[in-house]
Design a protein around this motif. Structure first.
Motif, mmCIF file in Angstrom:
data_model
loop_
_atom_site.group_PDB
_atom_site.id
_atom_site.type_symbol
_atom_site.label_atom_id
_atom_site.label_comp_id
_atom_site.label_asym_id
_atom_site.label_seq_id
_atom_site.Cartn_x
_atom_site.Cartn_y
_atom_site.Cartn_z
ATOM 1 N N THR A 94 0.851 -1.188 0.000
ATOM 2 C CA THR A 94 0.000 0.000 0.000
ATOM 3 C C THR A 94 0.888 1.239 0.000
ATOM 4 O O THR A 94 2.080 1.172 0.331
ATOM 5 C CB THR A 94 -0.900 0.031 1.254
ATOM 6 O OG1 THR A 94 -0.066 0.177 2.411
ATOM 7 C CG2 THR A 94 -1.741 -1.223 1.367
ATOM 8 N N ASP A 95 0.290 2.380 -0.348
ATOM 9 C CA ASP A 95 1.035 3.641 -0.325
ATOM 10 C C ASP A 95 1.567 3.950 1.070
ATOM 11 O O ASP A 95 2.687 4.441 1.219
ATOM 12 C CB ASP A 95 0.156 4.805 -0.800
ATOM 13 C CG ASP A 95 0.168 4.967 -2.313
ATOM 14 O OD1 ASP A 95 1.048 4.365 -2.966
ATOM 15 O OD2 ASP A 95 -0.695 5.692 -2.840
ATOM 16 N N SER A 96 0.779 3.645 2.090
ATOM 17 C CA SER A 96 1.230 3.951 3.457
ATOM 18 C C SER A 96 2.431 3.080 3.843
ATOM 19 O O SER A 96 3.351 3.552 4.520
ATOM 20 C CB SER A 96 0.092 3.774 4.462
ATOM 21 O OG SER A 96 -0.370 2.447 4.476
ATOM 22 N N GLU A 97 2.447 1.819 3.404
ATOM 23 C CA GLU A 97 3.605 0.965 3.677
ATOM 24 C C GLU A 97 4.850 1.518 2.985
ATOM 25 O O GLU A 97 5.932 1.579 3.578
ATOM 26 C CB GLU A 97 3.355 -0.468 3.179
ATOM 27 C CG GLU A 97 2.376 -1.265 4.015
ATOM 28 C CD GLU A 97 2.062 -2.626 3.406
ATOM 29 O OE1 GLU A 97 1.998 -3.600 4.182
ATOM 30 O OE2 GLU A 97 1.893 -2.722 2.168
ATOM 31 N N LEU A 98 4.681 1.917 1.733
ATOM 32 C CA LEU A 98 5.812 2.463 0.972
ATOM 33 C C LEU A 98 6.310 3.767 1.583
ATOM 34 O O LEU A 98 7.516 3.984 1.702
ATOM 35 C CB LEU A 98 5.408 2.685 -0.488
ATOM 36 C CG LEU A 98 5.096 1.412 -1.281
ATOM 37 C CD1 LEU A 98 4.436 1.752 -2.609
ATOM 38 C CD2 LEU A 98 6.342 0.583 -1.497
ATOM 39 N N GLU A 99 5.372 4.636 1.993
ATOM 40 C CA GLU A 99 5.754 5.889 2.647
ATOM 41 C C GLU A 99 6.537 5.609 3.926
ATOM 42 O O GLU A 99 7.522 6.272 4.228
ATOM 43 C CB GLU A 99 4.524 6.743 2.974
ATOM 44 C CG GLU A 99 3.884 7.406 1.782
ATOM 45 C CD GLU A 99 4.756 8.478 1.151
ATOM 46 O OE1 GLU A 99 5.585 9.098 1.848
ATOM 47 O OE2 GLU A 99 4.622 8.674 -0.075
ATOM 48 N N GLY A 100 6.087 4.610 4.688
ATOM 49 C CA GLY A 100 6.777 4.236 5.920
ATOM 50 C C GLY A 100 8.205 3.790 5.651
ATOM 51 O O GLY A 100 9.131 4.124 6.398
#
Length: 199
Positions: A94-100
């Motif tokens: 997910t985008d949030s995983e990648l951002e993290g």
């Protein structure tokens, strides 16, 4: 006229003393400059210490991994590079995983930053937790995973291992004698080595 000559001599001697003072003043910053240079050298040296944490072979392996992940070959790892890498390994993020993942680095992720992140991890921050989370997919209850299931996954998904490579990896795994691997002990063995395996 003599008074004028005396005044002129005084002016000349004053200018001469000022000129003598100027090189001395210029010499003072020059003396400070080596200190600044040495501090710059120290800063550079400490920045390159990350390379000293790994063997040349390990640095070469990290470089190969970095180049694999750097999909657009711009010398930096971006969110899109990481997404494409995970996609090629069959895992959707997910985008949030990648951002993290991107936010783990204090700045743009070039090769030195990439090594620094791994250097920090190998110093015992949370690598074991990361490995435990990866093994959690195989947990069949009570912290055990089936050796055959893990072997199949190692040889089938992602960067596939050969059968002999999987055998070598799993030969070190702490087993219960019934074909199950103790996930926590295996993670400790992988991150800490033999000396703390029993812990």
């Amino acid at each position: 006229m003599q008074a004028d000559e005396v005044k002129e001599k005084k002016k000349k001697s004053k200018k001469a003393s000022e000129k003598a003072a100027e090189p001395a003043a210029a010499a003072a910053p020059a003396e400070e400059a080596p200190a600044k240079t040495s501090s710059k050298k120290r800063a550079t040296r400490s920045g390159s210490n990350v390379f000293a944490m790994f063997t040349q072979h390990q640095v070469a392996e990290f470089k190969e991994a970095f180049q694999f992940i750097d999909q657009d070959k711009d010398g930096f790892l971006s969110k899109n590079d990481i997404r494409a890498t995970f996609d090629s390994l069959g895992r959707i993020c997910t985008d949030s995983e990648l951002e993290g993942m991107i936010k783990e680095a204090p700045g743009p992720i070039n090769f030195t930053m990439f090594l620094t992140i791994f250097g920090d991890r190998t110093q015992g921050t949370d690598e074991e937790d990361v490995i435990l989370n990866a093994f959690a997919q195989f947990d069949e209850g009570n912290g055990l995973c089936n050796e055959d299931s893990l072997r199949h996954s190692l040889c089938t998904w992602g960067e596939k291992f050969s059968a002999s490579e999987a055998d070598n990896i799993l030969a070190e795994a702490p087993s219960d004698g019934k074909g199950n691997i103790d996930i926590k002990k295996f993670a400790q063995l992988l991150t800490r080595g033999d000396e703390e395996e029993g812990g």
